[in-house]
Write a protein that holds these residues in place. Sequence first.
Motif, PDB file in Angstrom:
ATOM      1  N   UNK A  15     -17.261   1.558   5.402  1.00 17.93           N
ATOM      2  CA  UNK A  15     -16.792   2.170   6.642  1.00 17.93           C
ATOM      3  C   UNK A  15     -15.267   2.231   6.674  1.00 17.93           C
ATOM      4  N   UNK A  16     -14.614   1.174   6.176  1.00 22.10           N
ATOM      5  CA  UNK A  16     -13.152   1.190   6.113  1.00 22.10           C
ATOM      6  C   UNK A  16     -12.660   2.280   5.170  1.00 22.10           C
ATOM      7  N   UNK A  17     -13.370   2.483   4.056  1.00 14.12           N
ATOM      8  CA  UNK A  17     -13.005   3.551   3.119  1.00 14.12           C
ATOM      9  C   UNK A  17     -13.159   4.914   3.793  1.00 14.12           C
ATOM     10  N   UNK A  18     -14.310   5.149   4.395  1.00 13.27           N
ATOM     11  CA  UNK A  18     -14.576   6.459   5.013  1.00 13.27           C
ATOM     12  C   UNK A  18     -13.632   6.749   6.176  1.00 13.27           C
ATOM     13  N   UNK A  19     -13.207   5.695   6.864  1.00 11.40           N
ATOM     14  CA  UNK A  19     -12.333   5.861   8.024  1.00 11.40           C
ATOM     15  C   UNK A  19     -10.860   5.777   7.658  1.00 11.40           C
ATOM     16  N   UNK A  20     -10.561   5.643   6.350  1.00 15.83           N
ATOM     17  CA  UNK A  20      -9.187   5.572   5.870  1.00 15.83           C
ATOM     18  C   UNK A  20      -8.430   4.422   6.535  1.00 15.83           C
ATOM     19  N   UNK A  21      -9.032   3.233   6.465  1.00 13.56           N
ATOM     20  CA  UNK A  21      -8.409   2.040   7.036  1.00 13.56           C
ATOM     21  C   UNK A  21      -8.204   1.008   5.924  1.00 13.56           C
ATOM     22  N   UNK A  22      -7.235   1.240   5.038  1.00  8.84           N
ATOM     23  CA  UNK A  22      -7.062   0.351   3.884  1.00  8.84           C
ATOM     24  C   UNK A  22      -6.728  -1.078   4.247  1.00  8.84           C
ATOM     25  N   UNK A  23      -6.056  -1.291   5.374  1.00  9.36           N
ATOM     26  CA  UNK A  23      -5.674  -2.652   5.749  1.00  9.36           C
ATOM     27  C   UNK A  23      -6.885  -3.529   6.036  1.00  9.36           C
ATOM     28  N   UNK A  24      -8.025  -2.932   6.346  1.00  3.67           N
ATOM     29  CA  UNK A  24      -9.222  -3.704   6.664  1.00  3.67           C
ATOM     30  C   UNK A  24      -9.991  -4.150   5.426  1.00  3.67           C
ATOM     31  N   UNK A  66      -6.568   0.578  -1.885  1.00  2.78           N
ATOM     32  CA  UNK A  66      -5.748   0.777  -0.687  1.00  2.78           C
ATOM     33  C   UNK A  66      -4.756   1.916  -0.893  1.00  2.78           C
ATOM     34  N   UNK A  67      -4.102   1.941  -2.047  1.00  2.00           N
ATOM     35  CA  UNK A  67      -3.145   3.009  -2.316  1.00  2.00           C
ATOM     36  C   UNK A  67      -3.796   4.376  -2.349  1.00  2.00           C
ATOM     37  N   UNK A  68      -4.993   4.444  -2.930  1.00  2.00           N
ATOM     38  CA  UNK A  68      -5.727   5.711  -2.982  1.00  2.00           C
ATOM     39  C   UNK A  68      -6.059   6.202  -1.587  1.00  2.00           C
ATOM     40  N   UNK A  69      -6.484   5.292  -0.718  1.00  2.24           N
ATOM     41  CA  UNK A  69      -6.826   5.683   0.650  1.00  2.24           C
ATOM     42  C   UNK A  69      -5.592   6.113   1.432  1.00  2.24           C
ATOM     43  N   UNK A  70      -4.476   5.428   1.240  1.00  2.27           N
ATOM     44  CA  UNK A  70      -3.245   5.823   1.930  1.00  2.27           C
ATOM     45  C   UNK A  70      -2.768   7.186   1.437  1.00  2.27           C
ATOM     46  N   UNK A 126       0.812  -1.220   0.000  1.00  2.00           N
ATOM     47  CA  UNK A 126       0.000   0.000   0.000  1.00  2.00           C
ATOM     48  C   UNK A 126       0.848   1.275   0.000  1.00  2.00           C
ATOM     49  N   UNK A 127       1.880   1.393   0.822  1.00  2.00           N
ATOM     50  CA  UNK A 127       2.683   2.632   0.777  1.00  2.00           C
ATOM     51  C   UNK A 127       3.324   2.868  -0.588  1.00  2.00           C
ATOM     52  N   UNK A 178      -5.035   9.785   3.062  1.00  2.00           N
ATOM     53  CA  UNK A 178      -4.679   9.986   4.460  1.00  2.00           C
ATOM     54  C   UNK A 178      -3.441  10.862   4.580  1.00  2.00           C
ATOM     55  N   UNK A 179      -2.462  10.611   3.715  1.00  2.00           N
ATOM     56  CA  UNK A 179      -1.201  11.369   3.781  1.00  2.00           C
ATOM     57  C   UNK A 179      -1.366  12.812   3.361  1.00  2.00           C
ATOM     58  N   UNK A 180      -2.398  13.107   2.591  1.00  2.00           N
ATOM     59  CA  UNK A 180      -2.593  14.466   2.084  1.00  2.00           C
ATOM     60  C   UNK A 180      -3.755  15.191   2.765  1.00  2.00           C
ATOM     61  N   UNK A 181      -4.276  14.619   3.841  1.00  2.00           N
ATOM     62  CA  UNK A 181      -5.305  15.291   4.613  1.00  2.00           C
ATOM     63  C   UNK A 181      -6.685  15.301   3.991  1.00  2.00           C
ATOM     64  N   UNK A 182      -6.975  14.309   3.153  1.00  2.00           N
ATOM     65  CA  UNK A 182      -8.286  14.219   2.509  1.00  2.00           C
ATOM     66  C   UNK A 182      -9.085  13.067   3.088  1.00  2.00           C
ATOM     67  N   UNK A 183     -10.397  13.157   2.954  1.00  2.00           N
ATOM     68  CA  UNK A 183     -11.256  12.101   3.482  1.00  2.00           C
ATOM     69  C   UNK A 183     -12.311  11.732   2.451  1.00  2.00           C
TER      70      UNK A 183
END
Length: 266
Positions: free
Chosen positions: A200-209, A222-226, A156-157, A229-234
């Motif tokens: 819920x995992x998408x909205x909460x930025x929990x790609x591992x779930x 997963x990469x999009x969500x990470x 993911x990173x 998260x790194x750029x302060x978006x939800x």
Amino acid sequence: MPSTKSETVRPPAVAGRFYPADPGLLRRDVQRLIDAAGPVSEPLAAAYIVPHAGYRYSGHVAAQVYARLAAHRGRVKRVVLVGPSHHYPLRGTAAAPYTAWQTPLGEVRAAATNAVGSSRLPHEAEHSLEVQLPFLQVALGDDIEVTPVACGMSQTPDTARIIAALLEEAGEDAVLICSTDLSHYHDLATAQRIDAATAEAIKSLRPREIAPQHACGVFALRGTLAWADATGRRPRQLALATSADAAGSPDRVVGYPAFAIERPGL
């Protein structure tokens, strides 16, 4: 020797199956879907999550995204497309080595990228990125460029860093489209339970779930969500549906998501 047109322009792989091959019918169908979802007046998000099934099944969900893009026609110049490789076993990411993608509505220019290597194999028969193109042509017009990238098995990173690099390269007028469906071939009640947890995992930025069996575009997602998260978006949910909501049986359904990924407060 210079490449021939057939080598540099990617022909449609699923026209006549996932969407109409007739240009007039295709444009009418896409415009009808966008009109039914809009008009929508809200700030342009940096990224969106859309499904990629046949239009009769997921088109009304995808249209929630494209109605929002249509409101910014003329502003969006570049679209970075990320999605799965259904037919070719891919590790890591691969851009498409084409100068344009052909659809029944005409050619969409493809912008080259230095952020990731390219390979023809993941893209030749792939539908997940192709089905976005007619929507983009109708919503944004002909004056756009796309950078389609297939995302296979990856950390993911690493995928998040590639997405960041693609968007930096694309410039301020670019938007990211992440193409994924959700759970596949459960009964309706099971699918709704699984997809609600994924949402819920998408909205909460929990790609591992998000398990691979719960989103066919899981590595791009997963990469999009990470990256978000790194750029302060939800992510904000726009729609969540299944094939049973359109034309499918409730005994064996596929889930479809639509999300906008934006800065809080927009």
